[in-house]
Motif scaffolding. Structure first.
Motif, PDB file in Angstrom:
ATOM      1  N   GLU A  97     -50.622 -32.562   9.230  1.00 26.82           N
ATOM      2  CA  GLU A  97     -51.185 -31.971   7.876  1.00 26.82           C
ATOM      3  C   GLU A  97     -50.268 -30.675   7.554  1.00 26.82           C
ATOM      4  O   GLU A  97     -50.091 -30.329   6.291  1.00 26.82           O
ATOM      5  CB  GLU A  97     -52.644 -31.864   8.045  1.00 26.82           C
ATOM      6  CG  GLU A  97     -53.577 -32.927   7.967  1.00 26.82           C
ATOM      7  CD  GLU A  97     -53.742 -33.563   6.392  1.00 26.82           C
ATOM      8  OE1 GLU A  97     -53.537 -32.482   5.684  1.00 26.82           O
ATOM      9  OE2 GLU A  97     -54.444 -34.458   6.392  1.00 26.82           O
ATOM     10  N   ILE A  98     -50.168 -29.800   8.373  1.00 27.92           N
ATOM     11  CA  ILE A  98     -49.355 -28.482   8.230  1.00 27.92           C
ATOM     12  C   ILE A  98     -48.115 -28.750   7.861  1.00 27.92           C
ATOM     13  O   ILE A  98     -47.636 -28.052   6.999  1.00 27.92           O
ATOM     14  CB  ILE A  98     -49.685 -27.664   9.399  1.00 27.92           C
ATOM     15  CG1 ILE A  98     -51.031 -27.146   9.671  1.00 27.92           C
ATOM     16  CG2 ILE A  98     -48.834 -26.220   9.145  1.00 27.92           C
ATOM     17  CD1 ILE A  98     -51.118 -26.468  11.091  1.00 27.92           C
ATOM     18  N   ALA A 101     -47.900 -29.788   4.371  1.00 27.16           N
ATOM     19  CA  ALA A 101     -48.026 -28.767   3.137  1.00 27.16           C
ATOM     20  C   ALA A 101     -46.925 -27.925   2.934  1.00 27.16           C
ATOM     21  O   ALA A 101     -46.685 -27.461   1.801  1.00 27.16           O
ATOM     22  CB  ALA A 101     -49.169 -28.058   3.798  1.00 27.16           C
ATOM     23  N   ILE A 107     -51.406 -20.625   6.404  1.00 23.43           N
ATOM     24  CA  ILE A 107     -52.325 -21.796   6.954  1.00 23.43           C
ATOM     25  C   ILE A 107     -52.680 -21.141   8.429  1.00 23.43           C
ATOM     26  O   ILE A 107     -51.929 -20.810   9.016  1.00 23.43           O
ATOM     27  CB  ILE A 107     -51.483 -22.859   7.026  1.00 23.43           C
ATOM     28  CG1 ILE A 107     -51.408 -23.592   5.611  1.00 23.43           C
ATOM     29  CG2 ILE A 107     -52.453 -23.916   7.974  1.00 23.43           C
ATOM     30  CD1 ILE A 107     -50.603 -24.862   5.701  1.00 23.43           C
ATOM     31  N   ARG A 109     -54.759 -21.547  12.133  1.00 22.73           N
ATOM     32  CA  ARG A 109     -55.291 -22.940  13.119  1.00 22.73           C
ATOM     33  C   ARG A 109     -55.880 -22.191  14.224  1.00 22.73           C
ATOM     34  O   ARG A 109     -55.427 -21.287  14.918  1.00 22.73           O
ATOM     35  CB  ARG A 109     -53.928 -23.752  13.516  1.00 22.73           C
ATOM     36  CG  ARG A 109     -54.217 -24.526  14.443  1.00 22.73           C
ATOM     37  CD  ARG A 109     -52.815 -25.196  14.630  1.00 22.73           C
ATOM     38  NE  ARG A 109     -53.035 -26.010  15.914  1.00 22.73           N
ATOM     39  CZ  ARG A 109     -52.263 -27.119  16.101  1.00 22.73           C
ATOM     40  NH1 ARG A 109     -51.037 -27.411  15.471  1.00 22.73           N
ATOM     41  NH2 ARG A 109     -52.332 -27.750  17.379  1.00 22.73           N
ATOM     42  N   VAL A 122     -58.010 -26.289  10.789  1.00 28.70           N
ATOM     43  CA  VAL A 122     -56.924 -25.736   9.938  1.00 28.70           C
ATOM     44  C   VAL A 122     -57.675 -25.167   8.676  1.00 28.70           C
ATOM     45  O   VAL A 122     -58.428 -25.901   7.938  1.00 28.70           O
ATOM     46  CB  VAL A 122     -56.246 -26.983   9.538  1.00 28.70           C
ATOM     47  CG1 VAL A 122     -55.062 -26.376   8.801  1.00 28.70           C
ATOM     48  CG2 VAL A 122     -55.475 -27.670  10.963  1.00 28.70           C
ATOM     49  N   ASP A 123     -57.340 -24.163   8.263  1.00 27.08           N
ATOM     50  CA  ASP A 123     -57.562 -23.382   7.221  1.00 27.08           C
ATOM     51  C   ASP A 123     -56.322 -22.998   6.132  1.00 27.08           C
ATOM     52  O   ASP A 123     -55.418 -22.851   6.807  1.00 27.08           O
ATOM     53  CB  ASP A 123     -58.391 -22.162   7.344  1.00 27.08           C
ATOM     54  CG  ASP A 123     -59.771 -22.161   8.013  1.00 27.08           C
ATOM     55  OD1 ASP A 123     -60.654 -23.054   7.474  1.00 27.08           O
ATOM     56  OD2 ASP A 123     -60.245 -21.656   8.918  1.00 27.08           O
ATOM     57  N   LEU A 125     -55.072 -25.041   3.764  1.00 37.33           N
ATOM     58  CA  LEU A 125     -54.217 -26.222   3.402  1.00 37.33           C
ATOM     59  C   LEU A 125     -54.272 -26.537   1.763  1.00 37.33           C
ATOM     60  O   LEU A 125     -55.365 -25.960   1.352  1.00 37.33           O
ATOM     61  CB  LEU A 125     -54.897 -27.494   3.949  1.00 37.33           C
ATOM     62  CG  LEU A 125     -54.343 -27.755   5.411  1.00 37.33           C
ATOM     63  CD1 LEU A 125     -55.308 -28.931   5.772  1.00 37.33           C
ATOM     64  CD2 LEU A 125     -52.806 -28.039   5.524  1.00 37.33           C
ATOM     65  N   ARG A 132     -61.448 -26.313   4.659  1.00 29.05           N
ATOM     66  CA  ARG A 132     -61.542 -26.275   6.034  1.00 29.05           C
ATOM     67  C   ARG A 132     -61.462 -27.830   6.396  1.00 29.05           C
ATOM     68  O   ARG A 132     -62.366 -28.517   6.165  1.00 29.05           O
ATOM     69  CB  ARG A 132     -62.484 -25.378   6.630  1.00 29.05           C
ATOM     70  CG  ARG A 132     -62.561 -25.502   8.368  1.00 29.05           C
ATOM     71  CD  ARG A 132     -63.543 -24.508   8.925  1.00 29.05           C
ATOM     72  NE  ARG A 132     -62.835 -23.253   8.809  1.00 29.05           N
ATOM     73  CZ  ARG A 132     -63.467 -22.348   9.429  1.00 29.05           C
ATOM     74  NH1 ARG A 132     -64.524 -22.384  10.276  1.00 29.05           N
ATOM     75  NH2 ARG A 132     -62.826 -21.143   9.640  1.00 29.05           N
ATOM     76  N   LYS A 133     -60.390 -28.054   7.374  1.00 28.93           N
ATOM     77  CA  LYS A 133     -60.323 -29.356   8.017  1.00 28.93           C
ATOM     78  C   LYS A 133     -60.378 -29.182   9.364  1.00 28.93           C
ATOM     79  O   LYS A 133     -60.012 -28.277  10.043  1.00 28.93           O
ATOM     80  CB  LYS A 133     -59.004 -30.081   7.656  1.00 28.93           C
ATOM     81  CG  LYS A 133     -59.309 -30.711   6.029  1.00 28.93           C
ATOM     82  CD  LYS A 133     -57.940 -31.794   6.041  1.00 28.93           C
ATOM     83  CE  LYS A 133     -58.073 -32.467   4.787  1.00 28.93           C
ATOM     84  NZ  LYS A 133     -57.147 -33.670   4.854  1.00 28.93           N
ATOM     85  N   THR A 146     -63.998 -32.326   6.588  1.00 26.36           N
ATOM     86  CA  THR A 146     -63.412 -31.560   5.507  1.00 26.36           C
ATOM     87  C   THR A 146     -64.563 -30.733   4.784  1.00 26.36           C
ATOM     88  O   THR A 146     -65.617 -31.520   4.460  1.00 26.36           O
ATOM     89  CB  THR A 146     -62.755 -32.479   4.232  1.00 26.36           C
ATOM     90  OG1 THR A 146     -61.815 -33.215   4.927  1.00 26.36           O
ATOM     91  CG2 THR A 146     -61.992 -31.758   3.399  1.00 26.36           C
TER      92      THR A 146
END
Length: 298
Positions: A97-98, A101, A107, A109, A122-123, A125, A132-133, A146
């Motif tokens: 995901e990162i 992006a 980002i 983590r 992960v914030d 994105l 926040r995921k 999510t």
């Protein structure tokens, strides 16, 4: 001796007290008057959430749901998506995901534990709203949580928001269960080792005569999973019409029509027309099926 027996009894009491306060490994957390239990037996998880929030939307918990139509579910919401992990770890899903992006974003983590499993948070994105995921892998399934809009309802800087409180509750109470529904088998891309079914014309037939002034209608068997069909029409060794070239796109389904009086129809003259159609999936074009029709004036 008396002191020793007292120590043993105290230890036994402590163990019993801990056991009484611990949720069984096979049991979901217990609800209360102001907190409800949400269970998804098919995907294999349960959790607690505040009673005033809505779970009417599948796999979503919505805070103050919106009444009217639109793409905003409510003030904020949490969603849980479950897919096959295919042997990947939570960290690898977060990395993907990162990387998708791209660089230049702030980002962040972090990691945590959820029901004994490693969770990667992960914030930052990119998206329509801040989110926040959380990625968790359990039993070769990846659970993607999510939360959005993240911090959209902040009352005071540094104070917990309703969504932040929901996040804390879910992370604390999420419990994995044996799933009751198997995940769908992953679709294999078309290629040399996975060829699609062959095409065949339903109508018209090879060599059939069509009214030159009328509509030209075509149909082939529809192949499940096809992204679309490439239709090509050739007269006198020249492609006079092709949907991808002349309409800038493929055609869904197995039917195609050229209407009398339309731009495509004006390209044809009486005589033989070679009609070719190919199914397309991703970058792969299936073998074409080709017939010849005869356009005959009235």
């Amino acid at each position: 001796m008396i002191k020793k027996q007292g120590l043993i009894l105290a230890l036994i009491f402590t163990v019993l007290l801990q056991a009484a306060c611990t949720v069984s490994a096979d049991a979901c957390p217990a609800p209360a008057s102001d907190i409800k239990l949400f269970t998804n037996a098919e995907d294999g998880y349960c959790l607690l959430y505040p009673a005033e929030y809505s779970t009417a939307l599948p796999n979503h918990i919505v805070i103050n749901p919106a009444v009217g139509p639109g793409d905003v579910l409510g003030d904020a919401w949490a969603s849980i998506n479950v897919e096959s992990a295919d042997g990947f770890t939570a960290a690898q899903f977060a990395d993907e995901e990162i990387a998708f992006a791209g660089p230049g974003l702030n980002i962040q983590r972090t990691e945590a534990k959820v029901d004994g499993e490693k969770a990667v948070i992960v914030d930052g994105l990119p998206g329509q709203d801040a989110m926040r995921k959380v990625f968790i892998v359990h039993g070769d399934r990846v659970y993607t949580l999510t939360f959005q809009p993240w911090l959209a309802n902040a009352r005071d800087l540094g104070q917990p928001t309703p969504l932040g409180e929901l996040y804390t509750t879910i992370m604390r109470t999420l419990h994995f269960l044996p799933p009751t529904k198997a995940l769908p088998a992953p679709t294999q891309p078309w290629g040399p080792g996975n060829l699609p079914p062959s095409l065949s014309f339903v109508y018209p037939l090879d060599g059939q005569v069509l009214d030159f002034e009328g509509d030209y209608l075509f149909r082939v068997n529809n192949i499940e999973g096809a992204d679309g069909y490439l239709w090509s029409f050739t007269q006198n060794n020249v492609i006079v019409w092709e949907n991808l070239r002349d309409e800038l796109g493929l055609t869904a389904g197995g039917t195609y029509g050229i209407s009398a009086g339309g731009a495509a129809h004006s390209r044809f003259v009486p005589g033989a027309v070679e009609v070719s159609v190919r199914a397309v999936k991703g970058d792969y074009l299936a073998e074409p099926i080709v017939i010849t029709i005869i356009l005959q004036p009235r």
